[in-house]
Write an enzyme that holds these catalytic residues in place. Structure first.
Site, short mmCIF file in Angstrom:
data_model
loop_
_atom_site.label_atom_id
_atom_site.label_comp_id
_atom_site.label_asym_id
_atom_site.label_seq_id
_atom_site.Cartn_x
_atom_site.Cartn_y
_atom_site.Cartn_z
N ALA A 62 50.35 42.69 47.81
CA ALA A 62 50.59 42.65 49.30
C ALA A 62 51.20 41.24 49.73
O ALA A 62 51.46 40.48 48.96
CB ALA A 62 49.00 42.57 49.82
N GLY A 102 48.18 44.29 45.09
CA GLY A 102 48.49 45.69 45.87
C GLY A 102 49.39 46.25 44.90
O GLY A 102 49.52 47.87 44.97
N GLU A 105 47.66 48.13 42.39
CA GLU A 105 46.69 49.28 43.20
C GLU A 105 47.63 50.47 43.47
O GLU A 105 47.06 51.61 43.39
CB GLU A 105 46.09 48.63 44.41
CG GLU A 105 45.01 47.65 44.28
CD GLU A 105 44.46 46.71 45.38
OE1 GLU A 105 45.32 46.33 46.16
OE2 GLU A 105 43.36 46.98 45.55
N GLU A 125 43.97 38.60 42.79
CA GLU A 125 43.37 38.44 44.21
C GLU A 125 42.37 37.51 44.07
O GLU A 125 42.46 36.62 45.19
CB GLU A 125 42.82 39.65 44.83
CG GLU A 125 43.81 40.71 45.46
CD GLU A 125 44.21 41.82 44.37
OE1 GLU A 125 44.03 41.48 43.26
OE2 GLU A 125 44.97 42.46 44.90
#
Ligand code: 3HC
Ligand code: NAI
Length: 683
Positions: A62, A102, A105, A125
């Site tokens: 992210a 992310g 992911e 994370e």
């Protein structure tokens, strides 16, 4: 140009992200990915999709700069991933560089993942005080199983693609230079399949998970995870994946994610992420400053530091000539280096071949003249100005023009050392931390005349050998040790009041330090700077030295040590302290842990503020980076300056004033007071 573009390779739609530097999944990337998936679903001639990235890496996560900012109209990451996963046409993630957070992911939302062998995949994370917030904790265990998923989500460390292939995270390893072509080929090969794997719907890897595995993992990793909130949440999230269907698990993951995102630990760790990167920048040294080539290094002194420093370069493939004054310490130094490498090999972290390769790059010598062709020489001899000056005077005559001449001094004046040469512009402090082959911190001490290229080269070199560098100016003890001295000054005052080492140390270990001041002193050796002639019988440390209690190395210091280094409080030392306390007339019945913490840490904040005021440190966040990487300050508090802000600087100043009688020489920093007056922090 749009950050997401598409092109066709026959019936395969190739979706390409181009969002430098690391293809973070910012708003434009997310919106672009959804649009590309719509393009694929709306075009009958498209039979499969490949998602890849331009530049140095697949999506690295992210966009951290969006954290804590108000939500925009763009789609969120879960929507992107669910859209990909819901595609009736197979989607292949084509991974190079790093698929992180992310990014992984997104890859887990794809039906297939192919990667080049040099790629790395991970969910980092927790390093930002978070857990994956877009299904990572729910999809990863479904794809690789709980045992492989737990270390990934709790450590945050990425795994190499080859390991990924062995646990089912990567479906195929492809050519390092033919990623797109190979991924398209892979996509073509699955077009005719009756169905495609959907990570969120899988149960094969989690069915029958032993419910005891989570507590066993917690227990086995208790020391590593102590104090951190995010890894515990990550374990709970993986456990949820084993108990609930994905549709329920996803909001449960979110419920664990959100308080972390709003919490202080994540703010602290995100601060450190950017602080580490800011520390790389030297305000008046432009990014295009010429870098000097470092192909051969010299190290002087094969003691505690010289040996460790040498290993950094050998491990990075850079040859080192290590010079001692006598054969015996030289042999000892070489043997210690070999033993350290062999211990690492015994733990499976190096091969025998790598050990021999590193050792083959080492040239031991008794002759300073052998350093004539080195590009960089690092001095690590005794901490005495006269010896340092003598060594640098000789180096000046021996070393080739332009060679960087560095000192590993802990405290001494780098300008004075530089003045013993005819080339002060080539002299710099490279202050490694002990053990130098392990500790990631490197304090780069900039002399008044140090040249810009010498500085820039040293910063770059730090990266080459895997260190985090912070630049300091010249003063006694530079940034790191000067601040530490402010803490150590409390030792005698505590003893006069009858406080025992274990009580003081416990306050700091409860705060999150790996050890307290007296444990640290025992480790370093109590006799540093002590002599029989100057020993003061009213000082506990001096009396311990007189009694031969020099710390861990003699099996006794502030504590008693068993042969296996198990530590126990010492009746002898405690009796000595209480006796001295009685004689001092300052003994107190009770001192609260809160007061101990304030007296240990507040003077450090004050000293750090003075250091900023004097321009010794470039920025407050550099001090945070140094304390976290060099002195074990708990990262989840963000380092001393960030932590001070979370406490309130007014509280720090009030505390300093309240305990002022404990520090006769205390000068409260003007900067600190000004910040209080303006209601500011160091952020
Ligand atoms: N968001 C925004 N900026 C980022 C970023 C990210 N995720 N990752 C890196 N950057 C920026 C850095 O701040 C730096 O900026 P600067 O040049 O202005 O200082 C620049 O990109 C280059 O970064 P590095 O200097 O770190 O480059 P390296 O090549 O050494 O390392 C890397 C590359 C391994 C990708 C490293 O940058 C990294 O580890 N990044 C963070 C990865 C991460 O933590 N991802 C997870 C994010 S959280 C998440 O995804 C939540 C999700 O679950 C919902
Ligand atoms: P040490 O005593 O373990 O090693 C010093 C070595 O230098 C000895 O082996 C000695 O024989 C050799 N030596 C002395 N004079 C020499 C000369 N003229 N030529 C060649 N070799 C010579 O000391 P240590 O702990 O390695 O410290 C070295 C330097 O590193 C000091 O300046 C110290 O302040 C600094 N330092 C030490 C740290 C520590 O934790 N020990 C941490 C950071 C810096």
């Amino acid at each position: 140009m749009s950050v997401i573009t598409t092109h066709r390779q026959g019936e395969v739609l190739v979706v390409v992200s181009n969002n430098p530097p690391v293809n973070a999944l910012g708003a434009a990337v997310r919106d672009g990915l959804v649009a590309a998936m719509q393009e694929a679903s709306g075009d009958d001639s498209v039979k499969a999709v490949v998602i890849r990235a331009d530049g140095r890496t697949f999506f690295a996560g992210a966009d951290i700069t969006e954290f804590g900012k108000p939500k925009t109209d763009s789609v969120d990451l879960n929507t992107v991933i669910n859209t990909i996963e819901a595609s009736a046409k197979p989607v292949v993630a084509a991974i190079h560089g790093t698929a992180l957070g992310g990014g992984l992911e997104v890859a887990l939302g794809c039906h297939y993942r192919v990667a080049v062998p040099s790629a790395k995949l991970g969910l980092p994370e927790v390093k930002l005080g978070l857990i994956p917030g877009a299904g990572g904790t729910q999809r990863l265990p479904r794809v690789v199983g709980v045992e492989a998923a737990l270390p990934m989500v709790t450590s945050g460390d990425p795994i190499p693609a080859k390991l990924g292939a062995s646990i089912g995270l990567v479906d195929a390893l492809v050519g390092e230079d033919s990623l797109e072509a190979d991924a398209v080929e892979f996509a073509r090969s699955v077009i005719g399949n009756a169905s495609h794997p959907v990570s969120s719907a899988r149960t094969d890897k989690i069915a029958g998970t032993d419910p005891g595995v989570f507590d066993a993992f917690r227990k086995a990793n208790a020391r590593k995870l102590k104090g951190f909130e995010a890894p515990e949440a990550a374990i709970q999230a993986v456990e949820i994946a084993t108990k609930h269907p994905f549709a329920q698990g996803l909001p449960m993951e979110r419920a664990l994610f959100e308080p972390l995102m709003a919490g202080t630990q994540s703010a602290a760790l995100r601060h450190l992420f950017f602080a580490e990167r800011a520390a790389n920048k030297i305000d008046d040294v432009p990014a295009d400053t010429p870098i000097l080539p470092i192909a051969k290094v010299g190290v002087i002194g094969a003691g505690t530091m010289g040996g460790g420093i040498t290993m950094n370069f050998l491990s990075a493939g850079i040859p080192v000539t290590m010079v001692e004054r006598e054969q015996a310490p030289l042999d000892r130094g070489v043997a210690t280096i070999r033993k350290n490498y062999e211990n690492t090999a015994a733990k499976g972290r190096l091969t025998g071949e790598q050990v021999e390769k590193a050792m083959s790059l080492l040239t031991p010598s008794l002759n300073l003249e052998d350093l004539a062709d080195c590009d960089l020489v690092i001095e690590a001899v005794f901490e005495l100005m006269e010896i340092k000056k003598d060594v640098f005077g000789k180096l000046d005559k021996i070393c080739k023009p332009g060679a960087i001449l560095a000192t590993n001094t802990s405290y001494l004046n780098v300008n004075e050392i530089a003045a013993s040469t005819s080339r002060p512009e080539s002299v710099i402090g490279l202050h490694f931390f002990s053990p130098a082959n392990v500790m990631r911190m490197l304090e780069i001490v900039r002399g008044a005349k140090t040249g810009a290229s010498v500085l820039a080269t040293s910063m770059k070199l730090a990266k080459t050998i895997g260190k985090v560098a912070v630049v300091a100016g010249v003063c006694h003890g530079f940034i790191g040790n000067r601040i530490l001295m402010a803490r150590q000054q409390q030792g005698d005052a505590f003893f006069e009041e009858g406080l025992l080492p274990e009580q003081v140390d416990k306050v700091l270990t409860d705060f999150g330090f790996p050890m307290g001041p007296f444990q640290m002193a025992d480790l370093a050796g109590l006799d540093i700077g002590w002599t029989k002639e100057t020993s003061d019988p009213s000082k506990v440390k001096d009396v311990l030295c007189e009694r031969g209690r020099l710390g861990q190395k003699t099996g006794a210091g502030f504590y008693d040590y068993a042969a296996d280094r198990t530590r126990t409080p010492s009746d002898e030392v405690n009796a000595l302290i209480l006796d001295l306390a009685d004689k001092s007339g300052k003994r107190r019945d009770h001192v609260s842990d809160e007061e101990i913490l304030e007296r240990l840490l507040y003077p450090m904040i004050n000293e750090a503020a003075l250091i900023l005021e004097e321009g010794i440190a470039q920025r407050a966040s550099d001090i945070d980076v140094m304390y976290v990487h060099g002195y074990g300050w708990p990262s989840y508090t963000g380092g001393p300056m960030f932590w001070a802000g979370t406490q309130g600087l007014d509280k720090i100043v009030a505390g300093l004033e309240k305990h002022a009688d404990k520090w006769p020489d205390l000068k409260i920093s003007k900067l600190l007071k000004d910040k209080v007056a303006k209601g500011e922090t160091f952020a």
